[in-house]
Design a protein around this motif. Structure first.
Motif, PDB file in Angstrom:
ATOM      1  N   PHE A 119       0.873  -1.169   0.000  1.00  0.00           N
ATOM      2  CA  PHE A 119       0.000   0.000   0.000  1.00  0.00           C
ATOM      3  C   PHE A 119       0.915   1.225   0.000  1.00  0.00           C
ATOM      4  O   PHE A 119       1.527   1.560   1.012  1.00  0.00           O
ATOM      5  CB  PHE A 119      -0.918  -0.012   1.218  1.00  0.00           C
ATOM      6  N   THR A 120       1.023   1.853  -1.171  1.00  0.00           N
ATOM      7  CA  THR A 120       2.025   2.891  -1.376  1.00  0.00           C
ATOM      8  C   THR A 120       1.433   4.279  -1.226  1.00  0.00           C
ATOM      9  O   THR A 120       0.404   4.595  -1.838  1.00  0.00           O
ATOM     10  CB  THR A 120       2.659   2.741  -2.781  1.00  0.00           C
ATOM     11  N   ASP A 121       2.091   5.089  -0.418  1.00  0.00           N
ATOM     12  CA  ASP A 121       1.727   6.501  -0.257  1.00  0.00           C
ATOM     13  C   ASP A 121       2.556   7.295  -1.259  1.00  0.00           C
ATOM     14  O   ASP A 121       3.772   7.425  -1.128  1.00  0.00           O
ATOM     15  CB  ASP A 121       2.036   6.960   1.178  1.00  0.00           C
ATOM     16  N   VAL A 122       1.893   7.808  -2.286  1.00  0.00           N
ATOM     17  CA  VAL A 122       2.600   8.460  -3.386  1.00  0.00           C
ATOM     18  C   VAL A 122       3.361   9.690  -2.918  1.00  0.00           C
ATOM     19  O   VAL A 122       4.536   9.887  -3.242  1.00  0.00           O
ATOM     20  CB  VAL A 122       1.608   8.832  -4.507  1.00  0.00           C
ATOM     21  N   LYS A 123       2.720  10.510  -2.128  1.00  0.00           N
ATOM     22  CA  LYS A 123       3.324  11.796  -1.768  1.00  0.00           C
ATOM     23  C   LYS A 123       4.491  11.657  -0.790  1.00  0.00           C
ATOM     24  O   LYS A 123       5.438  12.451  -0.836  1.00  0.00           O
ATOM     25  CB  LYS A 123       2.255  12.727  -1.208  1.00  0.00           C
ATOM     26  N   SER A 124       4.443  10.647   0.094  1.00  0.00           N
ATOM     27  CA  SER A 124       5.550  10.464   1.049  1.00  0.00           C
ATOM     28  C   SER A 124       6.579   9.474   0.527  1.00  0.00           C
ATOM     29  O   SER A 124       7.592   9.226   1.180  1.00  0.00           O
ATOM     30  CB  SER A 124       5.018   9.979   2.398  1.00  0.00           C
ATOM     31  N   SER A 125       6.316   8.878  -0.634  1.00  0.00           N
ATOM     32  CA  SER A 125       7.234   7.900  -1.246  1.00  0.00           C
ATOM     33  C   SER A 125       7.601   6.791  -0.265  1.00  0.00           C
ATOM     34  O   SER A 125       8.778   6.491  -0.021  1.00  0.00           O
ATOM     35  CB  SER A 125       8.504   8.593  -1.752  1.00  0.00           C
ATOM     36  N   SER A 126       6.572   6.185   0.306  1.00  0.00           N
ATOM     37  CA  SER A 126       6.779   5.072   1.233  1.00  0.00           C
ATOM     38  C   SER A 126       5.643   4.064   1.049  1.00  0.00           C
ATOM     39  O   SER A 126       4.634   4.361   0.409  1.00  0.00           O
ATOM     40  CB  SER A 126       6.816   5.568   2.678  1.00  0.00           C
ATOM     41  N   SER A 127       5.848   2.881   1.621  1.00  0.00           N
ATOM     42  CA  SER A 127       4.830   1.839   1.496  1.00  0.00           C
ATOM     43  C   SER A 127       4.678   1.096   2.803  1.00  0.00           C
ATOM     44  O   SER A 127       5.608   1.052   3.634  1.00  0.00           O
ATOM     45  CB  SER A 127       5.195   0.846   0.388  1.00  0.00           C
ATOM     46  N   GLU A 128       3.523   0.513   2.983  1.00  0.00           N
ATOM     47  CA  GLU A 128       3.287  -0.451   4.050  1.00  0.00           C
ATOM     48  C   GLU A 128       2.904  -1.762   3.376  1.00  0.00           C
ATOM     49  O   GLU A 128       2.203  -1.772   2.358  1.00  0.00           O
ATOM     50  CB  GLU A 128       2.172   0.029   4.978  1.00  0.00           C
ATOM     51  N   VAL A 129       3.402  -2.876   3.915  1.00  0.00           N
ATOM     52  CA  VAL A 129       3.170  -4.165   3.284  1.00  0.00           C
ATOM     53  C   VAL A 129       2.460  -5.110   4.247  1.00  0.00           C
ATOM     54  O   VAL A 129       2.807  -5.196   5.434  1.00  0.00           O
ATOM     55  CB  VAL A 129       4.493  -4.789   2.767  1.00  0.00           C
TER      56      VAL A 129
ATOM     57  N   ILE B 211      10.251 -13.610   5.775  1.00  0.00           N
ATOM     58  CA  ILE B 211      10.752 -13.232   4.454  1.00  0.00           C
ATOM     59  C   ILE B 211      10.778 -11.719   4.311  1.00  0.00           C
ATOM     60  O   ILE B 211      11.760 -11.137   3.829  1.00  0.00           O
ATOM     61  CB  ILE B 211       9.881 -13.868   3.351  1.00  0.00           C
ATOM     62  N   VAL B 212       9.701 -11.053   4.738  1.00  0.00           N
ATOM     63  CA  VAL B 212       9.641  -9.587   4.668  1.00  0.00           C
ATOM     64  C   VAL B 212      10.731  -8.970   5.531  1.00  0.00           C
ATOM     65  O   VAL B 212      11.420  -8.011   5.122  1.00  0.00           O
ATOM     66  CB  VAL B 212       8.246  -9.080   5.092  1.00  0.00           C
ATOM     67  N   ALA B 213      10.903  -9.508   6.731  1.00  0.00           N
ATOM     68  CA  ALA B 213      11.909  -8.967   7.652  1.00  0.00           C
ATOM     69  C   ALA B 213      13.306  -9.061   7.051  1.00  0.00           C
ATOM     70  O   ALA B 213      14.108  -8.106   7.129  1.00  0.00           O
ATOM     71  CB  ALA B 213      11.859  -9.719   8.989  1.00  0.00           C
ATOM     72  N   ARG B 214      13.629 -10.203   6.448  1.00  0.00           N
ATOM     73  CA  ARG B 214      14.957 -10.399   5.867  1.00  0.00           C
ATOM     74  C   ARG B 214      15.127  -9.604   4.576  1.00  0.00           C
ATOM     75  O   ARG B 214      16.204  -9.042   4.323  1.00  0.00           O
ATOM     76  CB  ARG B 214      15.191 -11.889   5.612  1.00  0.00           C
ATOM     77  N   ALA B 215      14.073  -9.564   3.759  1.00  0.00           N
ATOM     78  CA  ALA B 215      14.183  -8.898   2.464  1.00  0.00           C
ATOM     79  C   ALA B 215      14.372  -7.401   2.586  1.00  0.00           C
ATOM     80  O   ALA B 215      15.122  -6.785   1.813  1.00  0.00           O
ATOM     81  CB  ALA B 215      12.942  -9.204   1.617  1.00  0.00           C
TER      82      ALA B 215
ATOM     83  N   ALA C 252      14.284  -7.906  -4.042  1.00  0.00           N
ATOM     84  CA  ALA C 252      14.555  -8.228  -2.638  1.00  0.00           C
ATOM     85  C   ALA C 252      13.899  -9.543  -2.237  1.00  0.00           C
ATOM     86  O   ALA C 252      14.511 -10.372  -1.544  1.00  0.00           O
ATOM     87  CB  ALA C 252      14.062  -7.091  -1.738  1.00  0.00           C
ATOM     88  N   LEU C 253      12.668  -9.745  -2.643  1.00  0.00           N
ATOM     89  CA  LEU C 253      11.980 -10.997  -2.328  1.00  0.00           C
ATOM     90  C   LEU C 253      12.639 -12.176  -3.034  1.00  0.00           C
ATOM     91  O   LEU C 253      12.810 -13.255  -2.447  1.00  0.00           O
ATOM     92  CB  LEU C 253      10.503 -10.900  -2.736  1.00  0.00           C
ATOM     93  N   MET C 254      13.028 -12.003  -4.279  1.00  0.00           N
ATOM     94  CA  MET C 254      13.684 -13.065  -5.038  1.00  0.00           C
ATOM     95  C   MET C 254      14.986 -13.493  -4.346  1.00  0.00           C
ATOM     96  O   MET C 254      15.262 -14.688  -4.181  1.00  0.00           O
ATOM     97  CB  MET C 254      13.994 -12.579  -6.458  1.00  0.00           C
ATOM     98  N   ALA C 255      15.784 -12.503  -3.979  1.00  0.00           N
ATOM     99  CA  ALA C 255      17.066 -12.800  -3.340  1.00  0.00           C
ATOM    100  C   ALA C 255      16.866 -13.524  -2.015  1.00  0.00           C
ATOM    101  O   ALA C 255      17.601 -14.475  -1.684  1.00  0.00           O
ATOM    102  CB  ALA C 255      17.847 -11.511  -3.131  1.00  0.00           C
ATOM    103  N   THR C 256      15.884 -13.096  -1.258  1.00  0.00           N
ATOM    104  CA  THR C 256      15.616 -13.728   0.036  1.00  0.00           C
ATOM    105  C   THR C 256      15.148 -15.165  -0.137  1.00  0.00           C
ATOM    106  O   THR C 256      15.604 -16.075   0.573  1.00  0.00           O
ATOM    107  CB  THR C 256      14.560 -12.918   0.818  1.00  0.00           C
ATOM    108  N   LEU C 257      14.238 -15.398  -1.048  1.00  0.00           N
ATOM    109  CA  LEU C 257      13.746 -16.756  -1.302  1.00  0.00           C
ATOM    110  C   LEU C 257      14.876 -17.651  -1.795  1.00  0.00           C
ATOM    111  O   LEU C 257      14.956 -18.829  -1.426  1.00  0.00           O
ATOM    112  CB  LEU C 257      12.607 -16.723  -2.324  1.00  0.00           C
TER     113      LEU C 257
END
Length: 555
Positions: A493-503, A513-517, A542-547
């Motif tokens: 869920f990406t916040d366009v104006k703050s250039s950040s996301s929550e997953v 996986i998220v923590a490591r990636a 990042a997910l590919m590398a972690t997996l």
């Protein structure tokens, strides 16, 4: 352009986003302009999201037609364009038509070309062998014109359009022999004997068939007129006439009406082949999109089915494409993602560039080919760039994307900042939307080794709309994973104006996986990822590398 290509489908990925749809439309237009044709047609591989719907409406475009599979269909085979026949046609005429057309099946249609039934050679053969059914002509309500045509005769008395409504077929020999056999309403076959002809008329026969073109006296004709008896003459002798007259009945009397196995022009060849394998019929009726009869198809026709021709835009992953791609002819791939798993049966034009949007590449190709970009098409391409680069905030965005967007905005006469805000707000509107709709608005499937996983993303201009989306979609992830048959699902869920996301995520080991990636500490089933806005450049690698690392640890 190779000869014989009827149509080329320009298709984006499943769960299409704005770039997928707009690049398909823009590239199809470019190809048609370059080759001075209309065979390139944009298609969508799924339902469009609200952002894309806003874009299409803003620039006055209709949604591309939906395509879910590119497996060969009946329309891609050689359909035998055998016209339908009238149900009133005689069996004899149908048999002759079969010999001329070298077909063993004919389809019966009404005046509006709706399929009513079919008649095969074996049906006519069975009718011809039923020599003891002497009442079939009356029971079939046969038209006298059919009898005349079948017997190659001439109607001396009566109405050719009239119908036989009762009675049986009898052979008239002598009055003595006929006395107990000829009944009112019967059709009587006679020769040149006056007394036999007259007796049949006086016995209230409905029709007198005079064989061998024998003479008929004026007295018999006058008597027949008084008794309402029709008279037909035929050059056939009594034996031949008796054998063939039953073939004058209409095909509707013997045609197959119920349980007809038919296929649509849109039926896949694979499905048609399975159906035909369980049928004793050789030919099968084909109907069009409006359920109108168009012809016949047989098993040998399926062997020569032509492959569909496709151009893929905005993807080159097999898991993201329509069904049946392995049976299609991939002509081109235009994409800006990592090179994935799609294989082609032959050489194909493949253009893959590290830019933020497929439409940026398409813009280059317009310029390279000297094709002017229409104002409305420019608006679509600009929208795709703004969407894919999050209005230039994504790390995938390049200076080429920015320069292209500026050029397109000038053509489309659009203010980039105002339009971007309006477009993203339209896409973030959750009014009346279900969790499934929001989830599928931008969702892709990937694989690493023997692990498949899905990653979705939604972009929002305000924290309020982003939190509302998280609340709606979060509980749905488990159901989505089951429906897609995926062990792992992640959603940004990406916040366009703050250039950040929550997953958010679902699946065994997904939190680890998220923590490591992303080198983060998830809290309450969620991870905050400052500066992460690009699925393609920041999340998937990042997910590919972690997996990959996890699989190596297991080994």
């Amino acid at each position: 352009m190779p000869e014989g290509i009827r149509k080329v489908n320009v298709i984006g990925h499943l769960h299409p986003d704005t770039d997928s749809i707009c690049s398909a439309i823009a590239y199809a237009h470019l190809k048609n302009e370059i080759e001075h044709t209309t065979i390139y047609e944009p298609r969508r591989a799924g339902a469009i999201n609200r952002e894309t719907a806003f874009v299409l409406k803003h620039f006055n475009f209709n949604e591309p037609e939906l395509i879910t599979s590119v497996t060969p269909q009946i329309k891609d085979t050689e359909i035998q364009r055998q016209g339908g026949i009238d149900g009133e046609m005689s069996l004899f005429s149908a048999w002759n038509l079969m010999r001329e057309a070298k077909a063993d099946t004919l389809c019966v249609t009404d005046d509006e070309n709706n399929l009513e039934g079919l008649i095969a050679v074996k049906d006519i053969a069975n009718a011809n062998m039923d020599v003891f059914d002497m009442s079939v002509i009356g029971e079939s309500n046969t038209c006298y014109a059919n009898i005349v045509d079948t017997l190659k005769g001439e109607m001396i008395l009566g109405d050719p359009t009239g119908r036989v409504t009762s009675g049986s077929v009898r052979v008239g020999t002598t009055p003595e022999m006929m006395e107990d056999t000829v009944k009112p309403g019967d059709i009587v076959l006679v020769t040149n004997r006056y007394e036999t002809q007259q007796f049949a008329v006086e016995s209230e026969a409905s029709c007198l068939v005079v064989c061998c073109s024998a003479h008929i006296s004026s007295k018999v004709i006058s008597s027949a007129e008084r008794h309402g008896c029709s008279i037909i003459t035929t050059p056939y002798d009594t034996y031949a006439a008796a054998r063939i007259i039953s073939m004058s009945i209409p095909v509707r009397a013997k045609m197959l009406r119920e349980g007809i196995l038919k296929v649509s022009v849109n039926t896949s060849v694979d499905d048609a082949r399975k159906m035909m394998a369980h049928s004793r019929h050789r030919f099968f009726p084909v109907i069009d999109e409006n359920s109108k009869y168009v012809g016949l198809v047989s098993s040998p026709n399926l062997l020569a089915a032509k492959k569909k021709h496709v151009i893929l835009v905005d993807h080159n992953e097999r898991s993201q494409s329509v069904e049946g791609l392995e049976q299609a002819e991939i002509m081109e791939i235009i994409d800006h993602h990592r090179i994935g798993s799609i294989e082609t049966s032959g050489p194909a034009y493949f253009r893959n560039m590290p830019v933020g949007c497929t439409c940026t590449i398409v813009y280059m190709m317009y310029r390279e080919n000297g094709v002017e970009i229409p104002k409305d098409v420019a608006g679509l391409m600009l929208s795709a760039i703004l969407s894919d680069t999050l209005a230039f905030r994504s790390p995938t965005c390049t200076q080429v994307d920015r320069d292209t967007a500026a050029a397109l905005a000038k053509i489309a006469e659009v203010d980039i900042d105002e339009y971007a805000d309006e477009m993203f707000e339209a896409g973030a509107d959750l009014t009346g939307r279900t969790a499934e709709e929001v989830f599928n608005s931008d969702f892709k499937i990937f694989s690493r080794g023997n692990v498949k996983f899905g990653v979705g993303q939604g972009s929002y201009m305000t924290e309020r709309s982003r939190k509302a989306a998280e609340k709606l979609v979060g509980p749905y992830l488990a159901e989505a994973a089951a429906l897609e048959e995926l062990p792992l699902v992640f959603y940004l869920f990406t916040d366009v104006k703050s250039s950040s996301s929550e997953v958010l995520w679902y699946g065994e080991g997904a939190e680890d996986i998220v923590a490591r990636a992303f080198d983060t500490d998830p809290e309450n089933g969620m991870a905050r990822l400052p500066g992460v806005v690009s699925r393609k450049k920041q999340v998937i690698p990042a997910l590919m590398a972690t997996l990959q690392s996890i699989q190596e640890d297991v080994l």
